[in-house]
Design an enzyme around this catalytic site. Structure first.
Site, PDB file in Angstrom:
ATOM      1  CG  HIS A  63     -13.864 -31.849  15.250  1.00 18.64           C
ATOM      2  ND1 HIS A  63     -14.549 -30.811  14.672  1.00 18.64           N
ATOM      3  CD2 HIS A  63     -14.350 -31.942  16.525  1.00 18.64           C
ATOM      4  CE1 HIS A  63     -15.390 -30.289  15.545  1.00 18.64           C
ATOM      5  NE2 HIS A  63     -15.303 -30.966  16.671  1.00 18.64           N
ATOM      6  CG  HIS A  65     -15.623 -33.681  19.453  1.00 21.74           C
ATOM      7  ND1 HIS A  65     -15.001 -32.513  19.799  1.00 21.74           N
ATOM      8  CD2 HIS A  65     -15.041 -34.661  20.216  1.00 21.74           C
ATOM      9  CE1 HIS A  65     -14.079 -32.765  20.722  1.00 21.74           C
ATOM     10  NE2 HIS A  65     -14.084 -34.056  20.984  1.00 21.74           N
ATOM     11  CG  ASP A  67     -20.762 -31.214  18.325  1.00 19.09           C
ATOM     12  OD1 ASP A  67     -19.781 -31.980  18.440  1.00 19.09           O
ATOM     13  OD2 ASP A  67     -20.666 -29.975  18.447  1.00 19.09           O
ATOM     14  CG  HIS A  68     -18.595 -30.979  14.513  1.00 19.90           C
ATOM     15  ND1 HIS A  68     -18.396 -29.774  13.865  1.00 19.90           N
ATOM     16  CD2 HIS A  68     -18.631 -30.684  15.841  1.00 19.90           C
ATOM     17  CE1 HIS A  68     -18.315 -28.804  14.762  1.00 19.90           C
ATOM     18  NE2 HIS A  68     -18.447 -29.335  15.964  1.00 19.90           N
ATOM     19  CG  HIS A 140     -11.375 -28.985  19.189  1.00 22.43           C
ATOM     20  ND1 HIS A 140     -11.917 -28.091  20.089  1.00 22.43           N
ATOM     21  CD2 HIS A 140     -12.322 -29.950  18.997  1.00 22.43           C
ATOM     22  CE1 HIS A 140     -13.127 -28.494  20.427  1.00 22.43           C
ATOM     23  NE2 HIS A 140     -13.395 -29.625  19.789  1.00 22.43           N
ATOM     24  CG  ASP A 211     -15.799 -27.397  17.346  1.00 28.25           C
ATOM     25  OD1 ASP A 211     -16.416 -26.766  16.466  1.00 28.25           O
ATOM     26  OD2 ASP A 211     -16.346 -28.183  18.144  1.00 28.25           O
ATOM     27  CG  HIS A 269     -19.601 -24.816  17.434  1.00 29.73           C
ATOM     28  ND1 HIS A 269     -19.039 -24.792  18.690  1.00 29.73           N
ATOM     29  CD2 HIS A 269     -19.707 -26.117  17.101  1.00 29.73           C
ATOM     30  CE1 HIS A 269     -18.811 -26.024  19.098  1.00 29.73           C
ATOM     31  NE2 HIS A 269     -19.211 -26.856  18.152  1.00 29.73           N
TER      32      HIS A 269
END
Length: 309
Positions: A63, A65, A67-68, A140, A211, A269
């Site tokens: 996805h 976001h 942090d990914h 999510h 997530d 995570h």
């Protein structure tokens, strides 16, 4: 086939743990590795690893976001400088192409290898003679996907003693039998693959989820997987917080592994509130109460994906 974690923290990095990134190392199977998510500083983590960007074949983004994803532009730019001149395919949700192309254009970055970006909304993503990759949307705050990597079953061992009795030596006819083709011996006998091959070797299944809250889509992806990689952002005493932020607890991850009849579960995570090892061990204990074959993902350690029964 091995797993190699390069980021196991949620949201932000810490001194001990980076944000999300995971490699599926397929050196024996394909002489390559596949990357799942690419949080900030992933390319630095690769420099500390047994991996080489020149061997990177596929990237799968769960996805969008940060942090990914925020490590992706730098890694793509650096790959060419580390000998990566072979084609690279990037799979991700709608929007990943615009993100990558915008950053590369504005930074005037040049990539001298073929980069194919495949946006998807789940379904079958890739298949060849050895592997199949499927995806499905999870639950999510933004569209987040899980990936199921299926290694196809391999032919069983040839009965060389029986073949020798029929005058068949190692060579092209062996290959025909392993490909499922019948052959004719010099005396006219027809040998079928099932006559001379042992039981097929079951292919391995690896499921890597983005997530997510607990949701029905997890179970088909994780069904009888040899390895399930699942987020465990919170302990279960914060289940309401996990639900509010569209995440899972360690116990919920273990419940998915148990219900889906997985062989093993790797938790990752982790919220940055769990700074110390004894806190992470509490997450692990919580998961093992439900699913004993649970493990904490540790960065820069190889985890072999064993072939199940």
């Amino acid at each position: 086939m091995d797993l190699y974690f390069m980021g196991t923290n949620a949201g932000v990095p810490s001194l001990e743990r980076n944000v999300t990134s995971l490699a599926l190392r397929l050196f024996d199977e394909r002489r390559s590795f596949w990357l799942f998510d690419c949080g900030e500083a992933t390319q630095h983590q690769i420099l500390r690893s047994p991996l080489k960007l020149s061997k990177l074949e596929f990237i799968f983004i769960t996805h969008l976001h940060g942090d990914h994803l925020f490590g992706l532009p730098g890694l793509l730019s650096s790959r060419a400088y580390q000998g990566g001149d072979t084609p690279l395919v990037l799979f991700g949700p709608p929007g990943v192409k615009r993100f990558v192309n915008t950053v590369l254009e504005l930074s005037e970055s040049r990539i001298n290898y073929k980069l194919e970006i495949v946006e998807h909304e789940g379904g079958s993503l890739f298949e060849d003679a050895s592997f199949r990759v499927e995806s499905a949307k999870l639950d999510h705050r933004i569209d987040s996907y899980g990936y199921r990597i299926v290694e196809k079953s391999q032919p069983g061992k040839l009965n060389q003693e029986l073949l020798a009795k029929h005058g068949i030596s190692p060579g092209p006819l062996y290959g025909q039998l392993k490909r499922g083709e019948s052959i004719r011996t010099s005396d006219g006998t027809i040998l079928r693959p099932e006559d001379v091959l042992g039981e097929p070797k079951r292919g391995r299944i690896v499921t890597i989820l983005g997530d997510t809250r607990p949701c029905p889509a997890e179970h088909p992806l994780a069904d009888r997987a040899d390895v399930l990689v699942h987020e465990a952002t919170f302990m279960h005493d914060l289940a309401e917080t996990a639900y509010t932020y569209h995440h899972s607890t360690a116990r919920q991850a273990a419940e998915v592994a148990k219900q889906s009849e997985c062989k093993s579960l790797y938790l990752t995570h982790f919220s940055s509130r769990y700074k110390y090892e004894h806190q992470l061990q509490q997450l692990l204990s919580e998961a093992r109460e439900v699913f004993p074959d649970s493990y904490l993902a540790q960065e820069h350690e190889l985890y072999p994906v064993l072939r199940g029964e």
